[in-house]
Scaffold this motif. Structure first.
Motif, PDB file in Angstrom:
ATOM      1  N   ARG A 160       0.825  -1.175   0.070  1.00 27.53           N
ATOM      2  CA  ARG A 160       0.095   0.012   0.093  1.00 27.53           C
ATOM      3  C   ARG A 160       0.957   1.041  -0.111  1.00 27.53           C
ATOM      4  NH1 ARG A 160      -5.137  -1.964   3.682  1.00 27.53           N
ATOM      5  NH2 ARG A 160      -5.393  -3.989   2.852  1.00 27.53           N
TER       6      ARG A 160
ATOM      7  N   ALA B 292       2.157   1.831  -3.474  1.00 26.84           N
ATOM      8  CA  ALA B 292       1.213   2.393  -4.294  1.00 26.84           C
ATOM      9  C   ALA B 292       0.814   3.692  -3.921  1.00 26.84           C
ATOM     10  CB  ALA B 292      -0.132   1.108  -4.030  1.00 26.84           C
TER      11      ALA B 292
ATOM     12  N   TYR C 130      -8.433   3.135  -5.183  1.00 24.55           N
ATOM     13  CA  TYR C 130      -7.482   2.351  -4.559  1.00 24.55           C
ATOM     14  C   TYR C 130      -7.692   2.293  -3.018  1.00 24.55           C
ATOM     15  CZ  TYR C 130      -3.301  -0.284  -3.342  1.00 24.55           C
ATOM     16  OH  TYR C 130      -2.493  -1.182  -2.867  1.00 24.55           O
TER      17      TYR C 130
ATOM     18  N   THR D 111      -2.920  -4.503  -7.287  1.00 23.13           N
ATOM     19  CA  THR D 111      -2.256  -3.220  -7.202  1.00 23.13           C
ATOM     20  C   THR D 111      -1.264  -2.939  -8.593  1.00 23.13           C
ATOM     21  OG1 THR D 111      -2.425  -3.501  -4.893  1.00 23.13           O
ATOM     22  CG2 THR D 111      -0.930  -1.702  -5.708  1.00 23.13           C
TER      23      THR D 111
END
Lengths: 209, 466
Positions: B25, B28, B76, B95
């Protein structure tokens, strides 16, 4: 020489419309790959050496060798050899193919001018229509796959008519096309056959409103 | 800069393969921060700056990129919650595919060359197919197969159109600028055939007639946060690809014919959307048919020309914000009930008041009730049809829009107030922040409906004037 190859290419398209055996499909797609390789050699000799090698290698490796090999593997794996379960007339397919050929010739001569190679355009259009006929009139997914490959080959043929002017972009586009083709074939061979236990397109109708 | 952005995205996608699961995460987030930074950089530097031989930071691309920079991080954020039960490997792949999809779409937005547009649109097919297949069920496999197959066939047809334009421009190249310069002296029949092939081919991306079905199936199959992107920013990529060809045709004698084709395509899309909105029983297919309907209105706006082009662009902006907000809220509905079947859902107002309010507000905006930005655009388009004396078109549009309003409102009211056929998952917490983030997108749309900031108005005006 190029004209002879193009005529042979047209013959493969007509034969695709009447043949019943999938093995013949694979052989015809392979033959188309070799014809495209020969046309590329004759047509693109004036472009930069690196670009020419790129086009030749991708045509030889993918269109003439890898894709037909995958098709044959699918036939072996699915053990389905014929277009129809029982013998049915191929007359409708032949009539559709001939109509597509006449339409392509008509359209080509109607819009012909000096800025376009009419033979390449006409044959590409015939390939596009033949591919669409295969996709819409045949029930088995394998036929649809062959229809898509016929369209891709037709587009490739047409791109060579103007390939000398912008090789790098055309090359990238063709490579991406081939990548998609291989992905589809790979998906077909590894997933659909195993999961849906049939190559009948009627099994692929669960998603609907 | 664009090449650097693409390389950076590839680096992020590659890094995501190797970082530990807990770092996916943050990595991303780094990508989305870079995306936002690029958007700010372009706005500060000014539009029309070439980035390389194949990319140009023009006004149209920038507008769409700004929308993507706003919507994709929110999508997202929702995906992180929506896919929390997934295996780390699956979430990592999801992702990566989102990062690559956003990059390919950005490249489509900024491509100054028609072949580059085509290449990156083809690339979006590959990335989107991975998202559609995320759940690995038989239905996903079917949708993925159809998506790849129809998109590839459609894009191959569009490629034939691109090659025709290529033959037209000869050695002068395939940049949109060059094509526009040569279009005025090109063979009109070539232009018509090329436009038809490109419109039919790219219709699978813009989700308009004739290849709209594949977008509906893809949205149905992909996880809802991914559908929020497929149904908005990817659709915008299809729109922009067709809009750029439309601008090329504007300098040619076939332009009136092109406009008529767009009007027919738009009416058919609107018809399909209106009819299937009534028929479908699946929340995501329902929203997807609404996309078909709205893109039909956009096509009609382009066909009208003049103020209709401004309205079409404004409609795209409003639709992106509203539809993404609704798709993200539908993801919350799915979390609550474990189902997308409309006839099994109900009483959402008592389950999640924030979520139900978001659904109702979003639906009202989608149906173009004031202060929706879609109200402004639809009024302008209808005004344009009346101004041109196309009363039949006005009548058909109004009739179909009435069918749409009835179909959509009926279903959303049932979702919010009718007793539910299935009990919602008891342990589900409402996660109000997620609904609020979807509501934030809708509030942005409302803000645009009541006040268009001068820079945005100038931006859209600049794109629509040619």
């Amino acid at each position: 020489m190029t004209l002879s190859l193009i005529l042979l290419y047209v013959v493969t398209l007509v034969y695709l419309s009447i043949t019943e055996r999938f093995r013949n499909y694979a052989n015809l797609i392979a033959l188309q790959g070799w014809i495209l390789l020969a046309v590329a050699l004759l047509r693109l000799h004036s472009i930069h050496l690196f670009d020419l090698l790129f086009v030749l290698i991708e045509t030889l490796v993918f269109k003439a060798l890898v894709v037909p090999m995958i098709l044959r593997r699918i036939i072996r794996k699915t053990k389905i050899n014929r277009v129809y379960n029982s013998g049915e007339s191929q007359f409708n397919s032949l009539a559709g193919s001939v109509a597509a050929l006449i339409a392509s010739i008509g359209i080509t001569y109607y819009i012909a001018d000096t800025s376009m190679n009419v033979i390449f355009f006409g044959v590409a259009l015939y390939a596009l229509l033949s591919g669409l006929i295969l996709i819409t009139t045949r029930r088995r997914i394998f036929s649809h796959l062959v229809g898509f490959l016929v369209i891709e080959n037709g587009v490739f043929l047409f791109s060579m008519a103007i390939g000398a002017e912008m090789p790098s972009l055309i090359n990238i586009a063709i490579l991406l096309d081939i990548l998609i083709s291989v992905l589809m074939l790979g998906m077909f061979i590894t997933r659909i056959g195993d999961r849906l236990h049939s190559d009948d397109s009627e099994r692929l109708t669960t998603i609907k409103d | 800069m664009m090449i650097a952005y693409i390389l950076f995205s590839f680096a992020v996608a590659a890094a995501l393969q190797f970082v530990p699961a807990r770092a996916v995460r943050p990595v991303a987030a780094l990508f989305y921060a870079a995306q936002a930074a690029l958007a700010v950089w372009i706005c500060c530097r000014g539009f029309g700056q070439p980035s390389s031989s194949f990319f140009l930071f023009d006004a149209a691309g920038t507008l769409m990129f700004l929308l993507m920079a706003l919507v994709s991080p929110v999508a997202y954020y929702h995906a992180c919650d929506y896919l929390e039960q997934d295996a780390p490997r699956d979430f990592r792949l999801f992702t990566q595919l989102l990062v690559l999809l956003c990059t390919a779409i950005a490249a489509v937005y900024f491509a100054s060359n028609i072949a580059v547009t085509w290449i990156f649109l083809e690339a979006t097919t590959l990335c989107a197919a991975g998202l559609v297949y995320h759940r690995h069920a038989d239905g996903n496999l079917e949708a993925t197969w159809k998506y790849i197959f129809v998109c590839s066939t459609g894009i191959a047809m569009a490629y034939l159109g691109v090659l025709l334009l290529c033959g037209m421009s000869g050695e002068e190249g395939l940049s949109y600028q060059r094509l526009a310069e040569t279009a005025s002296r090109a063979n009109p029949l070539y232009l018509k055939v090329a436009f038809l092939l490109i419109l039919a081919g790219y219709s699978c991306k813009m989700e308009i007639f004739p290849l709209y079905t594949i977008g509906v199936d893809a949205n149905y199959s992909a996880p809802a946060p991914a559908s929020a992107l497929l149904s908005t920013v990817l659709v915008n990529a299809g729109f922009l690809s067709i809009f750029r060809v439309y601008k090329v045709m504007a300098s040619s004698e076939v332009f009136p014919w092109v406009c008529n084709v767009l009007i027919v395509t738009g009416v058919l899309s609107l018809l399909v959307g209106a009819l299937f909105l009534r028929r479908t029983n699946h929340c995501k297919r329902f929203l997807s048919y609404s996309t078909v309907e709205n893109m039909g209105i956009v096509a009609i706006g382009l066909g009208i020309g003049g103020a209709g082009v401004w309205a079409a662009l404004f409609h795209v902006v409003g639709h992106t914000l509203i539809k993404s907000g609704l798709f993200l809220q539908i993801a919350r509905v799915r979390k609550s009930y474990g189902s997308y079947r409309i006839n099994r859902l109900g009483d959402y107002m008592n389950i999640s008041r924030t979520g139900a309010v978001t659904m109702i507000v979003g639906t009202l905006l989608l149906l173009a009730f004031p202060p929706s930005p879609l109200f402004l655009s639809e009024v302008k388009i209808l005004g344009g049809t009346i101004g041109q004396g196309k009363w039949w078109l006005t009548a058909v549009m109004l009739l179909l829009l009435c069918i749409v309003i009835y179909g959509v409102w009926d279903k959303v009211l049932k979702l919010c107030y009718r007793p539910a056929a299935v009990r919602p998952a008891a342990a589900q917490s409402p996660r109000r922040l997620l609904s609020l983030s979807a509501l934030f997108l809708l509030l942005c749309a409302i803000a645009l409906g009541v006040w268009q900031p001068a820079p945005l108005a100038d931006l859209i005006h600049g794109i629509a004037t040619f």
